[in-house]
Design a protein around this motif. Sequence first.
Motif, mmCIF file in Angstrom:
data_model
loop_
_atom_site.group_PDB
_atom_site.id
_atom_site.type_symbol
_atom_site.label_atom_id
_atom_site.label_comp_id
_atom_site.label_asym_id
_atom_site.label_seq_id
_atom_site.Cartn_x
_atom_site.Cartn_y
_atom_site.Cartn_z
ATOM 1 N N LEU A 5 15.446 4.656 0.716
ATOM 2 C CA LEU A 5 14.095 4.903 0.211
ATOM 3 C C LEU A 5 13.569 3.644 -0.463
ATOM 4 C CD1 LEU A 5 14.521 8.444 -1.377
ATOM 5 C CD2 LEU A 5 13.089 7.883 0.593
ATOM 6 N N MET A 6 12.295 3.338 -0.249
ATOM 7 C CA MET A 6 11.681 2.166 -0.876
ATOM 8 C C MET A 6 10.307 2.531 -1.418
ATOM 9 S SD MET A 6 12.685 -0.932 1.741
ATOM 10 C CE MET A 6 11.812 -2.139 0.758
ATOM 11 N N TYR A 7 10.067 2.124 -2.664
ATOM 12 C CA TYR A 7 8.755 2.273 -3.294
ATOM 13 C C TYR A 7 8.385 0.934 -3.909
ATOM 14 C CZ TYR A 7 8.701 7.394 -2.965
ATOM 15 O OH TYR A 7 8.665 8.688 -2.512
ATOM 16 N N GLY A 8 7.095 0.628 -3.927
ATOM 17 C CA GLY A 8 6.662 -0.622 -4.545
ATOM 18 C C GLY A 8 5.157 -0.668 -4.678
ATOM 19 N N ASN A 9 4.684 -1.670 -5.408
ATOM 20 C CA ASN A 9 3.237 -1.834 -5.608
ATOM 21 C C ASN A 9 2.719 -3.083 -4.908
ATOM 22 O OD1 ASN A 9 4.319 -3.850 -7.161
ATOM 23 N ND2 ASN A 9 3.236 -3.318 -9.054
ATOM 24 N N TYR A 10 3.431 -3.501 -3.853
ATOM 25 C CA TYR A 10 3.137 -4.774 -3.206
ATOM 26 C C TYR A 10 2.536 -4.651 -1.803
ATOM 27 C CZ TYR A 10 7.824 -3.198 -1.989
ATOM 28 O OH TYR A 10 8.895 -2.414 -1.643
ATOM 29 N N LEU A 11 2.271 -3.427 -1.361
ATOM 30 C CA LEU A 11 1.814 -3.252 0.023
ATOM 31 C C LEU A 11 0.396 -3.743 0.247
ATOM 32 C CD1 LEU A 11 3.300 0.227 1.036
ATOM 33 C CD2 LEU A 11 4.044 -2.045 1.757
ATOM 34 N N GLU A 12 -0.438 -3.674 -0.802
ATOM 35 C CA GLU A 12 -1.837 -4.092 -0.667
ATOM 36 C C GLU A 12 -2.003 -5.469 -1.296
ATOM 37 O OE1 GLU A 12 -4.146 -1.006 -2.446
ATOM 38 O OE2 GLU A 12 -3.272 0.573 -1.178
ATOM 39 N N MET A 13 -1.947 -6.492 -0.476
ATOM 40 C CA MET A 13 -2.006 -7.868 -0.977
ATOM 41 C C MET A 13 -3.350 -8.148 -1.647
ATOM 42 S SD MET A 13 -0.144 -10.087 2.032
ATOM 43 C CE MET A 13 -0.187 -11.576 1.016
ATOM 44 N N GLY A 14 -3.284 -8.765 -2.821
ATOM 45 C CA GLY A 14 -4.499 -9.145 -3.527
ATOM 46 C C GLY A 14 -5.182 -8.020 -4.254
ATOM 47 N N SER A 15 -4.559 -6.849 -4.308
ATOM 48 C CA SER A 15 -5.177 -5.709 -4.981
ATOM 49 C C SER A 15 -5.222 -5.930 -6.493
ATOM 50 C CB SER A 15 -4.401 -4.430 -4.666
ATOM 51 O OG SER A 15 -4.894 -3.345 -5.410
ATOM 52 N N VAL A 16 -6.365 -5.613 -7.099
ATOM 53 C CA VAL A 16 -6.514 -5.750 -8.551
ATOM 54 C C VAL A 16 -5.710 -4.677 -9.263
ATOM 55 C CG1 VAL A 16 -8.149 -5.750 -10.470
ATOM 56 C CG2 VAL A 16 -8.807 -6.759 -8.274
ATOM 57 N N ASN A 17 -5.704 -3.466 -8.707
ATOM 58 C CA ASN A 17 -4.940 -2.348 -9.270
ATOM 59 C C ASN A 17 -3.940 -1.852 -8.235
ATOM 60 O OD1 ASN A 17 -6.418 -2.124 -11.841
ATOM 61 N ND2 ASN A 17 -8.128 -1.454 -10.544
ATOM 62 N N PRO A 18 -2.801 -2.546 -8.101
ATOM 63 C CA PRO A 18 -1.821 -2.156 -7.080
ATOM 64 C C PRO A 18 -1.256 -0.766 -7.348
ATOM 65 C CG PRO A 18 -0.888 -3.793 -8.581
ATOM 66 C CD PRO A 18 -2.349 -3.700 -8.895
#
Length: 286
Positions: free
Chosen positions: A79-92
Amino acid sequence: LFNLRDISKVFQGVAQANADKIKDKESICRIWCHECMRVFSDRLTDDPDRVWFQSMLVEKVKDNFNMDYVKVRGPHEVLMYGNYLEMGSVNPIYQEVVDRDHLLKVMNEYLDDFNSMTKKPMSLVLFGNAIEHVSRISRVINQPYGNALLVGVGGSGRKSLTTLAVSIADFKLFEIQINSSYGVVEWKEDMKMIMKIAGEKNQPTVFMFDDTQIIKESFLEDVNGILNTGEVPNLFPPEELAEIFGEPTFEKAMVEAGVNMANNAEKYSYFVRRCRENLHVVLCMS
Protein backbone atom coordinates in the motif's frame (compact mmCIF):
# COMPACT_ATOMS: atom_id res chain seq x y z
CA LEU A 1 10.28 -0.76 20.97
CA PHE A 2 6.85 0.91 20.68
CA ASN A 3 4.88 3.26 22.90
CA LEU A 4 1.70 5.36 22.95
CA ARG A 5 3.35 7.97 20.74
CA ASP A 6 3.49 5.39 17.94
CA ILE A 7 -0.24 4.73 18.26
CA SER A 8 -0.82 8.48 17.97
CA LYS A 9 1.24 8.45 14.77
CA VAL A 10 -1.24 5.99 13.25
CA PHE A 11 -4.15 8.34 14.03
CA GLN A 12 -2.10 11.29 12.81
CA GLY A 13 -1.58 9.54 9.48
CA VAL A 14 -5.25 8.60 9.13
CA ALA A 15 -6.24 12.18 9.99
CA GLN A 16 -4.24 13.43 6.99
CA ALA A 17 -6.75 11.78 4.69
CA ASN A 18 -8.97 13.95 2.55
CA ALA A 19 -12.74 13.48 2.89
CA ASP A 20 -13.12 13.60 -0.89
CA LYS A 21 -10.86 10.56 -1.21
CA ILE A 22 -12.17 8.50 1.74
CA LYS A 23 -15.79 7.70 0.96
CA ASP A 24 -16.39 4.14 2.14
CA LYS A 25 -15.47 1.62 4.84
CA GLU A 26 -12.88 -0.06 2.63
CA SER A 27 -11.03 3.26 2.12
CA ILE A 28 -10.76 4.03 5.83
CA CYS A 29 -9.67 0.47 6.57
CA ARG A 30 -7.06 0.65 3.79
CA ILE A 31 -5.45 3.87 5.05
CA TRP A 32 -5.50 2.48 8.61
CA CYS A 33 -3.64 -0.60 7.39
CA HIS A 34 -1.14 1.59 5.55
CA GLU A 35 -0.39 3.73 8.60
CA CYS A 36 0.03 0.64 10.79
CA MET A 37 2.49 -0.78 8.27
CA ARG A 38 4.47 2.46 8.14
CA VAL A 39 4.55 3.05 11.90
CA PHE A 40 5.15 -0.51 13.09
CA SER A 41 6.14 -2.89 10.29
CA ASP A 42 8.75 -0.57 8.75
CA ARG A 43 10.66 -0.62 12.04
CA LEU A 44 10.90 -4.41 12.22
CA THR A 45 14.30 -5.76 11.25
CA ASP A 46 13.79 -9.28 9.92
CA ASP A 47 11.39 -11.15 7.66
CA PRO A 48 9.84 -13.46 10.31
CA ASP A 49 8.71 -10.42 12.33
CA ARG A 50 7.31 -8.70 9.25
CA VAL A 51 5.43 -11.87 8.24
CA TRP A 52 4.04 -12.12 11.79
CA PHE A 53 2.89 -8.49 11.68
CA GLN A 54 1.24 -9.01 8.29
CA SER A 55 -0.68 -12.04 9.56
CA MET A 56 -1.76 -10.13 12.67
CA LEU A 57 -2.98 -7.24 10.49
CA VAL A 58 -5.02 -9.67 8.36
CA GLU A 59 -6.55 -11.04 11.56
CA LYS A 60 -7.40 -7.61 13.00
CA VAL A 61 -9.01 -6.46 9.74
CA LYS A 62 -11.20 -9.57 9.84
CA ASP A 63 -12.09 -9.22 13.54
CA ASN A 64 -12.63 -5.46 13.77
CA PHE A 65 -13.73 -4.45 10.26
CA ASN A 66 -15.31 -7.76 9.21
CA MET A 67 -13.47 -7.56 5.89
CA ASP A 68 -10.94 -9.58 3.93
CA TYR A 69 -7.55 -7.86 4.00
CA VAL A 70 -6.55 -9.05 0.52
CA LYS A 71 -9.71 -7.55 -0.97
CA VAL A 72 -9.29 -4.33 1.01
CA ARG A 73 -5.64 -4.01 0.01
CA GLY A 74 -6.37 -4.30 -3.69
CA PRO A 75 -4.11 -5.45 -6.53
CA HIS A 76 -0.86 -4.01 -5.13
CA GLU A 77 0.97 -5.97 -2.45
CA VAL A 78 2.43 -2.77 -0.97
CA LEU A 79 0.00 0.00 0.00
CA MET A 80 1.24 3.51 -0.81
CA TYR A 81 -0.11 6.90 0.21
CA GLY A 82 1.45 10.30 -0.39
CA ASN A 83 0.87 13.97 -1.14
CA TYR A 84 3.15 14.07 -4.18
CA LEU A 85 0.90 12.93 -7.03
CA GLU A 86 -0.14 16.44 -8.08
CA MET A 87 3.05 18.24 -9.03
CA GLY A 88 3.12 21.93 -8.15
CA SER A 89 -0.06 21.77 -6.09
CA VAL A 90 -0.39 24.55 -3.50
CA ASN A 91 -2.47 22.30 -1.23
CA PRO A 92 -1.26 18.74 -1.89
CA ILE A 93 -3.68 15.97 -0.93
CA TYR A 94 -2.57 12.91 1.01
CA GLN A 95 -4.09 10.10 -1.04
CA GLU A 96 -3.66 6.51 -2.08
CA VAL A 97 -1.33 5.79 -4.98
CA VAL A 98 -3.32 3.44 -7.21
CA ASP A 99 -1.80 3.97 -10.67
CA ARG A 100 1.83 2.86 -10.27
CA ASP A 101 2.71 3.62 -13.90
CA HIS A 102 1.62 7.22 -13.35
CA LEU A 103 3.62 7.26 -10.11
CA LEU A 104 6.79 6.21 -11.96
CA LYS A 105 6.25 9.01 -14.46
CA VAL A 106 5.68 11.58 -11.70
CA MET A 107 8.78 10.48 -9.76
CA ASN A 108 10.97 10.71 -12.85
CA GLU A 109 9.61 14.20 -13.50
CA TYR A 110 10.52 15.19 -9.92
CA LEU A 111 14.00 13.77 -10.47
CA ASP A 112 14.39 15.70 -13.73
CA ASP A 113 13.27 18.90 -11.99
CA PHE A 114 15.82 18.35 -9.23
CA ASN A 115 18.64 17.64 -11.67
CA SER A 116 17.84 20.75 -13.67
CA MET A 117 18.23 22.98 -10.59
CA THR A 118 21.22 21.45 -8.79
CA LYS A 119 24.97 21.49 -9.25
CA LYS A 120 25.07 17.83 -8.20
CA PRO A 121 22.58 15.95 -10.41
CA MET A 122 21.67 12.39 -9.43
CA SER A 123 21.61 9.56 -11.94
CA LEU A 124 19.00 7.30 -10.37
CA VAL A 125 17.06 4.35 -11.72
CA LEU A 126 13.72 4.61 -9.94
CA PHE A 127 12.55 1.00 -9.73
CA GLY A 128 9.57 0.02 -7.61
CA ASN A 129 11.34 -0.57 -4.29
CA ALA A 130 13.24 2.73 -4.54
CA ILE A 131 10.00 4.63 -5.15
CA GLU A 132 8.42 2.93 -2.13
CA HIS A 133 11.29 4.22 0.02
CA VAL A 134 10.95 7.74 -1.39
CA SER A 135 7.26 7.58 -0.47
CA ARG A 136 8.08 6.43 3.07
CA ILE A 137 10.62 9.22 3.60
CA SER A 138 8.25 11.78 2.10
CA ARG A 139 5.49 10.72 4.49
CA VAL A 140 7.76 11.08 7.54
CA ILE A 141 9.19 14.51 6.76
CA ASN A 142 5.77 15.91 5.92
CA GLN A 143 4.41 14.97 9.34
CA PRO A 144 4.72 17.30 12.34
CA TYR A 145 7.90 16.44 14.29
CA GLY A 146 8.66 13.71 11.75
CA ASN A 147 12.16 12.25 11.95
CA ALA A 148 13.60 9.15 10.27
CA LEU A 149 16.31 6.56 10.86
CA LEU A 150 17.44 4.89 7.62
CA VAL A 151 19.54 1.76 8.03
CA GLY A 152 21.33 0.10 5.12
CA VAL A 153 24.69 -0.66 3.58
CA GLY A 154 26.67 2.07 1.85
CA GLY A 155 25.45 2.79 -1.66
CA SER A 156 21.92 1.52 -1.00
CA GLY A 157 20.41 4.93 -1.78
CA ARG A 158 19.60 6.25 1.68
CA LYS A 159 20.97 9.74 1.02
CA SER A 160 19.95 9.93 -2.65
CA LEU A 161 16.35 8.94 -1.97
CA THR A 162 16.19 11.34 0.98
CA THR A 163 17.49 14.13 -1.25
CA LEU A 164 14.76 13.38 -3.79
CA ALA A 165 12.05 13.24 -1.10
CA VAL A 166 13.19 16.60 0.29
CA SER A 167 13.13 18.11 -3.19
CA ILE A 168 9.60 16.77 -3.77
CA ALA A 169 8.46 18.38 -0.49
CA ASP A 170 10.22 21.63 -1.49
CA PHE A 171 12.09 21.69 1.82
CA LYS A 172 15.61 22.92 2.53
CA LEU A 173 18.21 20.12 2.73
CA PHE A 174 21.16 20.66 5.06
CA GLU A 175 24.26 18.48 5.33
CA ILE A 176 27.53 19.16 7.11
CA GLN A 177 30.71 19.09 5.03
CA ILE A 178 33.42 17.11 6.76
CA ASN A 179 37.07 17.94 6.11
CA SER A 180 40.39 17.40 7.91
CA SER A 181 39.95 20.50 10.08
CA TYR A 182 36.28 19.93 10.95
CA GLY A 183 35.70 19.87 14.69
CA VAL A 184 33.42 20.96 17.51
CA VAL A 185 33.64 24.66 16.63
CA GLU A 186 32.58 24.05 13.01
CA TRP A 187 29.82 21.70 14.19
CA LYS A 188 28.40 24.34 16.52
CA GLU A 189 28.39 26.89 13.68
CA ASP A 190 26.52 24.43 11.46
CA MET A 191 23.99 23.77 14.23
CA LYS A 192 23.44 27.52 14.58
CA MET A 193 22.84 27.80 10.84
CA ILE A 194 20.29 24.97 10.88
CA MET A 195 18.42 26.46 13.83
CA LYS A 196 18.35 29.89 12.21
CA ILE A 197 16.96 28.49 8.96
CA ALA A 198 14.24 26.55 10.76
CA GLY A 199 13.50 28.90 13.66
CA GLU A 200 14.28 32.41 12.47
CA LYS A 201 13.49 32.06 8.75
CA ASN A 202 10.61 29.64 9.41
CA GLN A 203 11.71 27.39 6.54
CA PRO A 204 10.93 23.64 6.61
CA THR A 205 14.33 21.97 6.77
CA VAL A 206 15.71 18.44 6.71
CA PHE A 207 19.04 17.80 8.42
CA MET A 208 20.60 14.68 6.88
CA PHE A 209 23.35 13.16 9.00
CA ASP A 210 25.18 9.87 8.44
CA ASP A 211 27.41 7.71 10.60
CA THR A 212 30.59 8.62 8.71
CA GLN A 213 30.15 12.20 9.98
CA ILE A 214 30.19 11.24 13.67
CA ILE A 215 33.76 12.28 14.46
CA LYS A 216 32.92 13.41 18.01
CA GLU A 217 30.62 11.76 20.55
CA SER A 218 29.17 15.17 21.35
CA PHE A 219 27.67 15.36 17.84
CA LEU A 220 25.22 12.59 18.74
CA GLU A 221 24.38 14.28 22.03
CA ASP A 222 23.43 17.45 20.16
CA VAL A 223 21.35 15.52 17.62
CA ASN A 224 19.60 13.79 20.52
CA GLY A 225 18.82 17.21 22.00
CA ILE A 226 17.25 18.34 18.72
CA LEU A 227 15.13 15.18 18.53
CA ASN A 228 13.92 15.43 22.14
CA THR A 229 13.53 19.15 22.78
CA GLY A 230 14.12 20.91 19.45
CA GLU A 231 17.25 22.68 20.67
CA VAL A 232 20.96 22.30 21.38
CA PRO A 233 21.59 23.54 24.96
CA ASN A 234 23.72 26.68 25.31
CA LEU A 235 24.22 26.94 21.56
CA PHE A 236 23.61 30.68 21.18
CA PRO A 237 25.32 33.34 23.33
CA PRO A 238 23.03 36.21 24.48
CA GLU A 239 24.24 38.65 21.80
CA GLU A 240 23.42 36.21 18.97
CA LEU A 241 19.98 35.53 20.43
CA ALA A 242 19.41 39.30 20.56
CA GLU A 243 20.21 39.47 16.83
CA ILE A 244 17.70 36.70 16.10
CA PHE A 245 14.99 38.31 18.23
CA GLY A 246 15.62 41.67 16.55
CA GLU A 247 15.27 40.34 13.00
CA PRO A 248 12.22 42.24 11.60
CA THR A 249 10.36 39.27 10.12
CA PHE A 250 10.88 37.13 13.20
CA GLU A 251 9.93 40.04 15.46
CA LYS A 252 6.69 40.51 13.53
CA ALA A 253 5.91 36.78 13.83
CA MET A 254 6.41 36.93 17.59
CA VAL A 255 4.04 39.88 17.90
CA GLU A 256 1.39 38.09 15.82
CA ALA A 257 1.80 34.97 18.00
CA GLY A 258 1.18 37.00 21.15
CA VAL A 259 4.67 36.57 22.59
CA ASN A 260 5.54 38.86 25.50
CA MET A 261 8.21 41.03 23.86
CA ALA A 262 9.64 42.06 27.23
CA ASN A 263 10.38 38.46 28.21
CA ASN A 264 13.45 36.86 26.60
CA ALA A 265 12.48 33.42 27.91
CA GLU A 266 9.19 33.59 26.00
CA LYS A 267 11.00 34.76 22.88
CA TYR A 268 13.44 31.86 23.09
CA SER A 269 10.61 29.40 23.73
CA TYR A 270 8.87 30.64 20.57
CA PHE A 271 12.13 30.29 18.61
CA VAL A 272 12.59 26.69 19.81
CA ARG A 273 8.96 25.88 19.00
CA ARG A 274 9.46 27.05 15.42
CA CYS A 275 12.66 24.99 15.21
CA ARG A 276 10.78 21.87 16.33
CA GLU A 277 7.97 22.47 13.87
CA ASN A 278 10.24 23.07 10.87
CA LEU A 279 13.28 20.87 11.49
CA HIS A 280 13.27 17.18 10.54
CA VAL A 281 16.26 14.94 11.17
CA VAL A 282 17.10 12.01 8.89
CA LEU A 283 19.84 9.76 10.28
CA CYS A 284 21.52 7.45 7.74
CA MET A 285 23.25 4.55 9.50
CA SER A 286 25.01 1.41 8.34
